[in-house]
Design a protein around this motif. Structure first.
Motif, PDB file in Angstrom:
ATOM      1  N   MET A 113       0.811  -1.190   0.004  1.00 44.53           N
ATOM      2  CA  MET A 113       0.068  -0.072   0.106  1.00 44.53           C
ATOM      3  C   MET A 113       0.848   1.257   0.022  1.00 44.53           C
ATOM      4  SD  MET A 113      -1.077   2.504   2.438  1.00 44.53           S
ATOM      5  CE  MET A 113      -1.645   1.804   4.043  1.00 44.53           C
ATOM      6  N   MET A 114       0.765   2.031  -0.948  1.00 41.28           N
ATOM      7  CA  MET A 114       1.312   3.480  -1.020  1.00 41.28           C
ATOM      8  C   MET A 114       0.460   4.663  -0.580  1.00 41.28           C
ATOM      9  SD  MET A 114       4.639   3.429  -1.531  1.00 41.28           S
ATOM     10  CE  MET A 114       6.045   2.302  -2.385  1.00 41.28           C
ATOM     11  N   ARG A 115       0.818   5.558   0.063  1.00 45.75           N
ATOM     12  CA  ARG A 115      -0.123   6.640   0.465  1.00 45.75           C
ATOM     13  C   ARG A 115       0.642   7.734  -0.379  1.00 45.75           C
ATOM     14  NH1 ARG A 115      -0.912  10.349   5.926  1.00 45.75           N
ATOM     15  NH2 ARG A 115      -2.243  11.780   4.832  1.00 45.75           N
ATOM     16  N   ASN A 116      -0.245   8.821  -0.874  1.00 46.65           N
ATOM     17  CA  ASN A 116      -0.097   9.970  -1.425  1.00 46.65           C
ATOM     18  C   ASN A 116      -0.847  11.184  -1.007  1.00 46.65           C
ATOM     19  OD1 ASN A 116       1.326  12.151  -2.832  1.00 46.65           O
ATOM     20  ND2 ASN A 116       0.079  11.710  -4.649  1.00 46.65           N
ATOM     21  N   ALA A 117      -0.550  11.796   0.103  1.00 47.11           N
ATOM     22  CA  ALA A 117      -1.349  12.898   0.496  1.00 47.11           C
ATOM     23  C   ALA A 117      -2.881  12.480   0.804  1.00 47.11           C
ATOM     24  CB  ALA A 117      -1.569  13.990  -0.541  1.00 47.11           C
ATOM     25  N   ASP A 118      -3.809  12.639   0.094  1.00 42.44           N
ATOM     26  CA  ASP A 118      -5.303  12.254   0.427  1.00 42.44           C
ATOM     27  C   ASP A 118      -5.750  10.964  -0.212  1.00 42.44           C
ATOM     28  OD1 ASP A 118      -5.249  14.227   2.064  1.00 42.44           O
ATOM     29  OD2 ASP A 118      -6.211  15.663   0.438  1.00 42.44           O
ATOM     30  N   VAL A 119      -4.925  10.135  -0.837  1.00 42.69           N
ATOM     31  CA  VAL A 119      -5.206   9.005  -1.787  1.00 42.69           C
ATOM     32  C   VAL A 119      -4.178   7.889  -1.049  1.00 42.69           C
ATOM     33  CG1 VAL A 119      -6.351  10.147  -3.312  1.00 42.69           C
ATOM     34  CG2 VAL A 119      -4.058   9.527  -3.687  1.00 42.69           C
ATOM     35  N   TYR A 120      -4.617   6.761  -1.479  1.00 46.05           N
ATOM     36  CA  TYR A 120      -3.599   5.590  -1.293  1.00 46.05           C
ATOM     37  C   TYR A 120      -3.973   4.800  -2.206  1.00 46.05           C
ATOM     38  CZ  TYR A 120      -6.962   2.283   1.279  1.00 46.05           C
ATOM     39  OH  TYR A 120      -7.763   1.578   1.658  1.00 46.05           O
ATOM     40  N   ALA A 121      -2.922   3.742  -2.587  1.00 40.64           N
ATOM     41  CA  ALA A 121      -3.014   2.895  -3.593  1.00 40.64           C
ATOM     42  C   ALA A 121      -2.564   1.531  -3.099  1.00 40.64           C
ATOM     43  CB  ALA A 121      -2.298   3.120  -5.025  1.00 40.64           C
TER      44      ALA A 121
ATOM     45  N   VAL B 265       5.595  -4.998  -8.000  1.00 40.83           N
ATOM     46  CA  VAL B 265       4.207  -4.628  -7.294  1.00 40.83           C
ATOM     47  C   VAL B 265       4.297  -3.129  -6.433  1.00 40.83           C
ATOM     48  CG1 VAL B 265       2.558  -5.482  -5.409  1.00 40.83           C
ATOM     49  CG2 VAL B 265       3.519  -7.264  -6.880  1.00 40.83           C
ATOM     50  N   ALA B 266       5.483  -2.981  -5.830  1.00 45.15           N
ATOM     51  CA  ALA B 266       5.633  -1.756  -5.147  1.00 45.15           C
ATOM     52  C   ALA B 266       5.770  -0.651  -6.199  1.00 45.15           C
ATOM     53  CB  ALA B 266       7.053  -1.698  -4.192  1.00 45.15           C
ATOM     54  N   VAL B 267       6.252  -0.727  -7.140  1.00 44.07           N
ATOM     55  CA  VAL B 267       6.430   0.200  -8.088  1.00 44.07           C
ATOM     56  C   VAL B 267       4.954   0.609  -8.785  1.00 44.07           C
ATOM     57  CG1 VAL B 267       7.230   0.894 -10.489  1.00 44.07           C
ATOM     58  CG2 VAL B 267       8.679  -0.277  -8.911  1.00 44.07           C
ATOM     59  N   VAL B 268       4.154  -0.460  -8.688  1.00 46.02           N
ATOM     60  CA  VAL B 268       2.694  -0.063  -9.294  1.00 46.02           C
ATOM     61  C   VAL B 268       2.008   0.364  -8.363  1.00 46.02           C
ATOM     62  CG1 VAL B 268       0.596  -1.479  -9.823  1.00 46.02           C
ATOM     63  CG2 VAL B 268       2.752  -2.343 -10.963  1.00 46.02           C
ATOM     64  N   ALA B 269       2.052   0.183  -7.179  1.00 52.52           N
ATOM     65  CA  ALA B 269       1.477   0.838  -5.930  1.00 52.52           C
ATOM     66  C   ALA B 269       1.861   2.407  -6.112  1.00 52.52           C
ATOM     67  CB  ALA B 269       1.888   0.136  -4.736  1.00 52.52           C
TER      68      ALA B 269
ATOM     69  N   TYR C 112       3.040   4.102  -8.343  1.00 54.68           N
ATOM     70  CA  TYR C 112       2.452   4.955  -9.633  1.00 54.68           C
ATOM     71  C   TYR C 112       0.859   4.947  -9.630  1.00 54.68           C
ATOM     72  CZ  TYR C 112       0.391   5.419 -14.380  1.00 54.68           C
ATOM     73  OH  TYR C 112      -0.049   6.014 -15.507  1.00 54.68           O
ATOM     74  N   GLU C 113       0.196   4.181  -9.052  1.00 57.62           N
ATOM     75  CA  GLU C 113      -1.156   4.209  -8.656  1.00 57.62           C
ATOM     76  C   GLU C 113      -1.575   5.321  -7.640  1.00 57.62           C
ATOM     77  OE1 GLU C 113      -3.932   3.506 -10.348  1.00 57.62           O
ATOM     78  OE2 GLU C 113      -2.677   2.013 -11.790  1.00 57.62           O
ATOM     79  N   ALA C 114      -0.785   5.566  -6.586  1.00 54.35           N
ATOM     80  CA  ALA C 114      -0.831   6.463  -5.656  1.00 54.35           C
ATOM     81  C   ALA C 114      -0.626   8.052  -6.053  1.00 54.35           C
ATOM     82  CB  ALA C 114       0.085   6.181  -4.414  1.00 54.35           C
ATOM     83  N   LEU C 115       0.432   8.066  -6.961  1.00 55.91           N
ATOM     84  CA  LEU C 115       0.766   9.420  -7.629  1.00 55.91           C
ATOM     85  C   LEU C 115      -0.165   9.831  -8.546  1.00 55.91           C
ATOM     86  CD1 LEU C 115       4.715   8.819  -7.906  1.00 55.91           C
ATOM     87  CD2 LEU C 115       3.580  10.278  -6.476  1.00 55.91           C
ATOM     88  N   GLY C 116      -0.730   8.742  -9.350  1.00 54.17           N
ATOM     89  CA  GLY C 116      -1.696   9.194 -10.683  1.00 54.17           C
ATOM     90  C   GLY C 116      -0.600   9.098 -11.669  1.00 54.17           C
ATOM     91  N   PRO C 117      -1.356   9.349 -13.066  1.00 59.85           N
ATOM     92  CA  PRO C 117      -0.716   9.386 -14.262  1.00 59.85           C
ATOM     93  C   PRO C 117      -0.005  10.597 -14.306  1.00 59.85           C
ATOM     94  CG  PRO C 117      -3.122   8.952 -14.815  1.00 59.85           C
ATOM     95  CD  PRO C 117      -2.922   9.111 -13.166  1.00 59.85           C
ATOM     96  N   GLU C 118      -0.266  11.982 -14.092  1.00 59.79           N
ATOM     97  CA  GLU C 118       0.432  13.026 -13.998  1.00 59.79           C
ATOM     98  C   GLU C 118       1.678  12.908 -13.284  1.00 59.79           C
ATOM     99  OE1 GLU C 118       0.110  17.993 -13.835  1.00 59.79           O
ATOM    100  OE2 GLU C 118      -1.646  16.557 -13.741  1.00 59.79           O
ATOM    101  N   ASP C 119       1.517  13.094 -11.824  1.00 59.23           N
ATOM    102  CA  ASP C 119       2.741  12.778 -11.071  1.00 59.23           C
ATOM    103  C   ASP C 119       3.705  11.687 -11.100  1.00 59.23           C
ATOM    104  OD1 ASP C 119       2.068  15.313  -9.989  1.00 59.23           O
ATOM    105  OD2 ASP C 119       0.866  14.615  -8.426  1.00 59.23           O
TER     106      ASP C 119
END
Length: 344
Positions: A38-46, A312-316, A318-325
Protein backbone atom coordinates in the motif's frame (compact mmCIF):
# COMPACT_ATOMS: atom_id res chain seq x y z
CA UNK A 1 -22.08 -13.73 10.45
CA UNK A 2 -19.95 -16.16 12.37
CA UNK A 3 -16.21 -15.55 12.12
CA UNK A 4 -14.06 -18.45 13.37
CA UNK A 5 -11.72 -17.49 16.19
CA UNK A 6 -8.69 -18.74 14.23
CA UNK A 7 -9.52 -16.37 11.38
CA UNK A 8 -9.99 -13.45 13.78
CA UNK A 9 -6.68 -14.34 15.47
CA UNK A 10 -4.84 -14.44 12.14
CA UNK A 11 -6.19 -11.03 11.22
CA UNK A 12 -5.32 -9.66 14.66
CA UNK A 13 -1.75 -10.94 14.29
CA UNK A 14 -1.50 -9.42 10.82
CA UNK A 15 -2.79 -6.06 12.09
CA UNK A 16 -0.14 -6.05 14.81
CA UNK A 17 2.62 -7.02 12.40
CA UNK A 18 1.42 -4.52 9.80
CA UNK A 19 1.50 -1.76 12.41
CA UNK A 20 5.24 -2.38 12.67
CA UNK A 21 5.57 -1.69 8.96
CA UNK A 22 3.52 1.47 8.59
CA UNK A 23 5.71 4.35 7.46
CA UNK A 24 5.37 7.67 9.29
CA UNK A 25 5.60 9.70 6.07
CA UNK A 26 3.51 12.86 5.49
CA UNK A 27 3.60 12.59 1.67
CA UNK A 28 4.64 9.38 -0.09
CA UNK A 29 4.74 6.56 2.43
CA UNK A 30 3.51 3.05 2.60
CA UNK A 31 2.92 -0.28 4.23
CA UNK A 32 3.37 -3.90 3.28
CA UNK A 33 0.23 -6.04 3.13
CA UNK A 34 -0.49 -9.65 2.23
CA UNK A 35 1.22 -10.25 -1.14
CA UNK A 36 1.34 -6.56 -1.89
CA UNK A 37 2.10 -2.98 -0.99
CA UNK A 38 0.00 0.00 0.00
CA UNK A 39 1.37 3.44 -0.97
CA UNK A 40 0.00 6.72 0.32
CA UNK A 41 0.20 10.07 -1.44
CA UNK A 42 -1.49 12.94 0.44
CA UNK A 43 -5.26 12.24 0.47
CA UNK A 44 -5.21 8.96 -1.47
CA UNK A 45 -3.57 5.59 -1.25
CA UNK A 46 -3.08 2.77 -3.71
CA UNK A 47 -3.13 -0.94 -3.03
CA UNK A 48 -1.24 -3.23 -5.44
CA UNK A 49 -1.32 -7.02 -5.10
CA UNK A 50 0.33 -10.01 -6.74
CA UNK A 51 -2.60 -12.29 -7.46
CA UNK A 52 -2.43 -16.12 -7.31
CA UNK A 53 -2.35 -16.27 -11.13
CA UNK A 54 0.78 -14.07 -11.18
CA UNK A 55 -0.92 -10.89 -12.42
CA UNK A 56 -0.73 -7.56 -10.61
CA UNK A 57 -3.94 -5.77 -9.71
CA UNK A 58 -4.24 -2.36 -8.09
CA UNK A 59 -6.80 0.05 -6.75
CA UNK A 60 -6.70 3.75 -5.79
CA UNK A 61 -8.72 4.74 -2.71
CA UNK A 62 -9.30 7.82 -0.52
CA UNK A 63 -7.19 8.12 2.62
CA UNK A 64 -9.28 8.34 5.79
CA UNK A 65 -7.91 11.33 7.71
CA UNK A 66 -8.34 12.70 11.21
CA UNK A 67 -6.02 15.66 10.58
CA UNK A 68 -8.03 17.81 8.18
CA UNK A 69 -8.64 20.15 11.10
CA UNK A 70 -5.86 22.75 11.28
CA UNK A 71 -5.52 22.30 15.04
CA UNK A 72 -4.71 18.59 14.66
CA UNK A 73 -1.95 19.40 12.18
CA UNK A 74 0.05 21.40 14.72
CA UNK A 75 3.48 20.06 15.76
CA UNK A 76 3.38 18.01 18.97
CA UNK A 77 -0.37 17.55 18.45
CA UNK A 78 -0.49 15.70 15.12
CA UNK A 79 1.43 12.60 16.20
CA UNK A 80 -1.39 10.69 17.89
CA UNK A 81 -4.18 11.38 15.34
CA UNK A 82 -1.74 10.46 12.55
CA UNK A 83 -0.96 7.23 14.37
CA UNK A 84 -4.68 6.42 14.68
CA UNK A 85 -5.49 7.22 11.05
CA UNK A 86 -2.47 5.22 9.85
CA UNK A 87 -3.69 2.24 11.87
CA UNK A 88 -7.24 2.57 10.50
CA UNK A 89 -6.14 2.86 6.89
CA UNK A 90 -3.57 0.09 7.36
CA UNK A 91 -6.22 -2.28 8.70
CA UNK A 92 -8.52 -1.45 5.79
CA UNK A 93 -5.74 -2.06 3.26
CA UNK A 94 -4.76 -5.30 4.97
CA UNK A 95 -8.37 -6.50 4.96
CA UNK A 96 -8.81 -5.56 1.28
CA UNK A 97 -5.66 -7.47 0.38
CA UNK A 98 -6.84 -10.58 2.23
CA UNK A 99 -10.29 -10.43 0.60
CA UNK A 100 -8.88 -9.89 -2.91
CA UNK A 101 -6.43 -12.78 -2.59
CA UNK A 102 -9.16 -15.08 -1.26
CA UNK A 103 -11.12 -14.47 -4.50
CA UNK A 104 -14.49 -15.22 -2.96
CA UNK A 105 -13.33 -18.08 -0.74
CA UNK A 106 -13.95 -15.97 2.37
CA UNK A 107 -16.84 -13.65 3.05
CA UNK A 108 -15.69 -10.04 3.59
CA UNK A 109 -15.68 -8.78 7.14
CA UNK A 110 -18.41 -6.39 8.17
CA UNK A 111 -17.56 -2.97 9.56
CA UNK A 112 -18.18 -4.08 13.13
CA UNK A 113 -15.94 -7.09 12.62
CA UNK A 114 -13.16 -4.84 11.33
CA UNK A 115 -13.60 -2.63 14.40
CA UNK A 116 -13.49 -5.71 16.65
CA UNK A 117 -10.30 -6.92 14.95
CA UNK A 118 -8.70 -3.52 15.51
CA UNK A 119 -9.77 -3.45 19.15
CA UNK A 120 -8.34 -6.94 19.65
CA UNK A 121 -5.05 -5.85 18.10
CA UNK A 122 -4.86 -2.68 20.21
CA UNK A 123 -5.78 -4.65 23.34
CA UNK A 124 -3.11 -7.23 22.59
CA UNK A 125 -0.55 -4.45 22.09
CA UNK A 126 -1.50 -2.89 25.44
CA UNK A 127 -1.16 -6.25 27.19
CA UNK A 128 2.19 -7.03 25.56
CA UNK A 129 3.86 -3.62 25.84
CA UNK A 130 2.23 -2.01 28.89
CA UNK A 131 0.70 -4.60 31.22
CA UNK A 132 3.25 -7.43 30.82
CA UNK A 133 6.37 -5.26 31.39
CA UNK A 134 4.72 -3.69 34.44
CA UNK A 135 3.84 -7.12 35.84
CA UNK A 136 7.36 -8.46 35.26
CA UNK A 137 8.84 -5.38 36.95
CA UNK A 138 6.54 -6.02 39.90
CA UNK A 139 7.89 -9.59 39.98
CA UNK A 140 11.45 -8.22 40.12
CA UNK A 141 10.39 -6.13 43.12
CA UNK A 142 8.95 -9.20 44.84
CA UNK A 143 12.21 -11.08 44.18
CA UNK A 144 14.20 -8.28 45.77
CA UNK A 145 15.85 -7.31 42.49
CA UNK A 146 14.07 -3.99 42.00
CA UNK A 147 12.40 -1.19 43.88
CA UNK A 148 8.81 -0.04 44.24
CA UNK A 149 6.87 1.59 41.44
CA UNK A 150 7.81 5.00 42.89
CA UNK A 151 11.50 4.32 42.26
CA UNK A 152 13.74 4.48 39.19
CA UNK A 153 14.77 0.81 39.22
CA UNK A 154 11.16 -0.32 38.69
CA UNK A 155 10.93 1.68 35.48
CA UNK A 156 14.36 0.56 34.28
CA UNK A 157 13.14 -3.02 34.59
CA UNK A 158 9.90 -2.01 32.88
CA UNK A 159 11.83 -0.53 29.95
CA UNK A 160 14.12 -3.56 29.75
CA UNK A 161 11.19 -5.98 29.57
CA UNK A 162 9.37 -3.74 27.07
CA UNK A 163 12.36 -3.85 24.72
CA UNK A 164 12.77 -7.61 25.17
CA UNK A 165 9.10 -8.29 24.44
CA UNK A 166 9.21 -6.02 21.38
CA UNK A 167 12.27 -7.77 19.94
CA UNK A 168 10.90 -11.22 20.78
CA UNK A 169 7.57 -10.39 19.14
CA UNK A 170 9.28 -9.34 15.92
CA UNK A 171 11.38 -12.50 15.96
CA UNK A 172 8.41 -14.80 16.61
CA UNK A 173 6.15 -13.35 13.91
CA UNK A 174 9.02 -13.49 11.42
CA UNK A 175 8.94 -17.29 11.71
CA UNK A 176 5.52 -17.39 10.02
CA UNK A 177 5.90 -17.83 6.23
CA UNK A 178 3.18 -15.28 5.40
CA UNK A 179 4.77 -12.66 7.66
CA UNK A 180 8.17 -13.37 6.12
CA UNK A 181 6.63 -12.55 2.74
CA UNK A 182 5.21 -9.34 4.23
CA UNK A 183 8.71 -8.40 5.39
CA UNK A 184 9.97 -8.84 1.82
CA UNK A 185 7.24 -6.55 0.53
CA UNK A 186 8.23 -4.13 3.32
CA UNK A 187 11.72 -4.07 1.85
CA UNK A 188 10.26 -3.52 -1.63
CA UNK A 189 8.21 -0.59 -0.35
CA UNK A 190 11.30 1.08 1.17
CA UNK A 191 13.42 0.54 -1.94
CA UNK A 192 10.73 2.02 -4.17
CA UNK A 193 10.29 5.10 -1.98
CA UNK A 194 14.07 5.62 -1.95
CA UNK A 195 14.06 5.37 -5.75
CA UNK A 196 11.25 7.92 -6.00
CA UNK A 197 12.95 10.33 -3.58
CA UNK A 198 16.14 10.18 -5.65
CA UNK A 199 14.39 12.18 -8.38
CA UNK A 200 15.26 9.62 -11.06
CA UNK A 201 13.00 7.53 -13.26
CA UNK A 202 11.64 4.70 -11.12
CA UNK A 203 11.29 1.09 -12.21
CA UNK A 204 11.86 -2.26 -10.52
CA UNK A 205 15.48 -2.53 -11.72
CA UNK A 206 16.39 0.92 -10.35
CA UNK A 207 14.55 0.31 -7.07
CA UNK A 208 16.46 -2.95 -6.59
CA UNK A 209 19.69 -0.93 -6.19
CA UNK A 210 18.26 1.13 -3.31
CA UNK A 211 18.52 0.41 0.42
CA UNK A 212 15.74 -1.58 2.05
CA UNK A 213 16.14 0.60 5.19
CA UNK A 214 14.32 3.94 5.47
CA UNK A 215 14.56 6.52 8.31
CA UNK A 216 10.79 7.24 8.30
CA UNK A 217 9.78 3.61 8.76
CA UNK A 218 7.03 2.76 11.22
CA UNK A 219 9.38 0.31 12.93
CA UNK A 220 11.66 3.23 13.79
CA UNK A 221 8.62 5.17 15.02
CA UNK A 222 7.67 2.35 17.40
CA UNK A 223 11.24 2.16 18.67
CA UNK A 224 11.15 5.90 19.42
CA UNK A 225 7.80 5.37 21.19
CA UNK A 226 9.37 2.71 23.43
CA UNK A 227 12.45 4.81 24.22
CA UNK A 228 10.43 7.95 25.01
CA UNK A 229 7.99 5.93 27.12
CA UNK A 230 10.85 4.62 29.27
CA UNK A 231 12.00 8.18 30.00
CA UNK A 232 8.55 9.64 30.60
CA UNK A 233 7.37 6.74 32.75
CA UNK A 234 10.48 7.01 34.93
CA UNK A 235 9.91 10.76 35.37
CA UNK A 236 6.12 11.13 35.52
CA UNK A 237 4.90 7.99 37.34
CA UNK A 238 6.87 8.82 40.54
CA UNK A 239 5.61 12.39 40.25
CA UNK A 240 2.03 11.12 40.01
CA UNK A 241 2.47 8.89 43.05
CA UNK A 242 3.98 11.76 44.98
CA UNK A 243 0.58 13.46 44.95
CA UNK A 244 -1.69 10.40 44.63
CA UNK A 245 -1.00 7.75 47.26
CA UNK A 246 -3.79 5.15 47.53
CA UNK A 247 -3.53 2.71 50.42
CA UNK A 248 -4.40 -0.43 48.42
CA UNK A 249 -1.54 -1.67 46.28
CA UNK A 250 -3.80 -2.97 43.52
CA UNK A 251 -5.42 0.46 43.12
CA UNK A 252 -2.00 2.07 42.89
CA UNK A 253 -0.85 -0.34 40.19
CA UNK A 254 -4.14 -0.19 38.27
CA UNK A 255 -4.02 3.60 38.34
CA UNK A 256 -0.39 3.56 37.21
CA UNK A 257 -1.28 1.31 34.26
CA UNK A 258 -4.13 3.62 33.22
CA UNK A 259 -1.77 6.59 33.51
CA UNK A 260 0.75 4.83 31.26
CA UNK A 261 -1.94 4.08 28.69
CA UNK A 262 -2.98 7.75 28.72
CA UNK A 263 0.63 8.78 28.16
CA UNK A 264 0.53 7.05 24.76
CA UNK A 265 -0.93 10.28 23.34
CA UNK A 266 1.95 12.65 24.25
CA UNK A 267 4.53 9.88 23.70
CA UNK A 268 3.35 9.25 20.14
CA UNK A 269 3.32 13.02 19.49
CA UNK A 270 6.94 13.34 20.64
CA UNK A 271 8.01 10.24 18.71
CA UNK A 272 6.46 11.55 15.50
CA UNK A 273 8.30 14.87 15.74
CA UNK A 274 11.55 13.07 16.57
CA UNK A 275 11.33 10.74 13.58
CA UNK A 276 10.61 13.70 11.27
CA UNK A 277 13.55 15.60 12.73
CA UNK A 278 15.88 12.60 12.30
CA UNK A 279 14.75 12.10 8.70
CA UNK A 280 15.34 15.78 7.81
CA UNK A 281 18.80 16.00 9.35
CA UNK A 282 21.75 16.36 7.02
CA UNK A 283 24.00 13.33 6.91
CA UNK A 284 26.63 13.45 9.62
CA UNK A 285 27.63 12.01 12.97
CA UNK A 286 24.55 13.26 14.86
CA UNK A 287 22.15 12.02 12.16
CA UNK A 288 23.90 8.66 12.00
CA UNK A 289 23.66 8.17 15.77
CA UNK A 290 19.99 9.16 15.90
CA UNK A 291 18.99 7.00 12.94
CA UNK A 292 21.17 3.97 13.69
CA UNK A 293 18.93 2.11 16.21
CA UNK A 294 15.86 2.31 13.97
CA UNK A 295 17.75 1.31 10.85
CA UNK A 296 19.31 -1.62 12.72
CA UNK A 297 15.87 -2.76 13.86
CA UNK A 298 14.60 -2.62 10.28
CA UNK A 299 17.04 -5.38 9.41
CA UNK A 300 14.63 -7.61 11.33
CA UNK A 301 11.40 -6.27 9.80
CA UNK A 302 12.56 -6.08 6.17
CA UNK A 303 13.97 -8.71 3.82
CA UNK A 304 15.45 -8.35 0.37
CA UNK A 305 12.58 -8.49 -2.13
CA UNK A 306 12.63 -10.30 -5.46
CA UNK A 307 11.96 -8.61 -8.79
CA UNK A 308 8.28 -9.53 -8.74
CA UNK A 309 7.75 -7.90 -5.36
CA UNK A 310 9.50 -4.74 -6.51
CA UNK A 311 7.22 -4.64 -9.55
CA UNK A 312 4.21 -4.67 -7.22
CA UNK A 313 5.64 -1.83 -5.11
CA UNK A 314 6.32 0.27 -8.23
CA UNK A 315 2.73 -0.26 -9.41
CA UNK A 316 1.46 0.86 -5.99
CA UNK A 317 3.60 4.00 -6.22
CA UNK A 318 2.36 4.80 -9.74
CA UNK A 319 -1.30 4.38 -8.79
CA UNK A 320 -0.86 6.49 -5.64
CA UNK A 321 0.76 9.33 -7.61
CA UNK A 322 -1.60 9.17 -10.58
CA UNK A 323 -0.68 9.45 -14.27
CA UNK A 324 0.55 13.06 -14.09
CA UNK A 325 2.73 12.91 -10.97
CA UNK A 326 3.72 9.33 -11.76
CA UNK A 327 5.07 10.15 -15.24
CA UNK A 328 8.58 9.04 -14.26
CA UNK A 329 7.36 5.79 -12.70
CA UNK A 330 7.58 2.89 -15.16
CA UNK A 331 5.42 -0.11 -14.31
CA UNK A 332 4.85 -3.54 -15.75
CA UNK A 333 1.36 -4.23 -17.21
CA UNK A 334 -1.30 -4.47 -14.51
CA UNK A 335 -5.05 -4.25 -14.11
CA UNK A 336 -7.33 -2.63 -11.55
CA UNK A 337 -9.09 -4.46 -8.76
CA UNK A 338 -12.44 -3.17 -10.02
CA UNK A 339 -11.80 -5.03 -13.30
CA UNK A 340 -10.83 -2.06 -15.46
CA UNK A 341 -8.95 -3.43 -18.52
CA UNK A 342 -5.19 -3.86 -18.14
CA UNK A 343 -2.88 -0.89 -18.70
CA UNK A 344 0.43 -1.25 -20.55
Amino acid sequence: MHVPFSRAWRRCRRVLSASLLAAGCPTVGGQAVMEGVMMRNADVYALALRMPDGSIRARRLPWFSLTRCRLLKLPFVRGFPLLVETLINGVKALNRSAEALAEGEEEPLQRWQLALTMLMAVGMAVVLFVVAPHGLSLLMQRLGLGGAVEGLSFHLWDGFFKCCIFMAYIRVISLAPDIRRVFQYHGAEHKTIHAFESGQTVDADFAARMSRLHPRCGTTFLLFVICISIVLHAALVPLLLLYWTPEQAWIKHAGTLLFKIGLIIPISALAYELIRFAARMDDGVAATILRAPGLALQRLTTDEPDEGQLEVAVVALYEALGPEDGARVLTVPHSLLDDVPARD
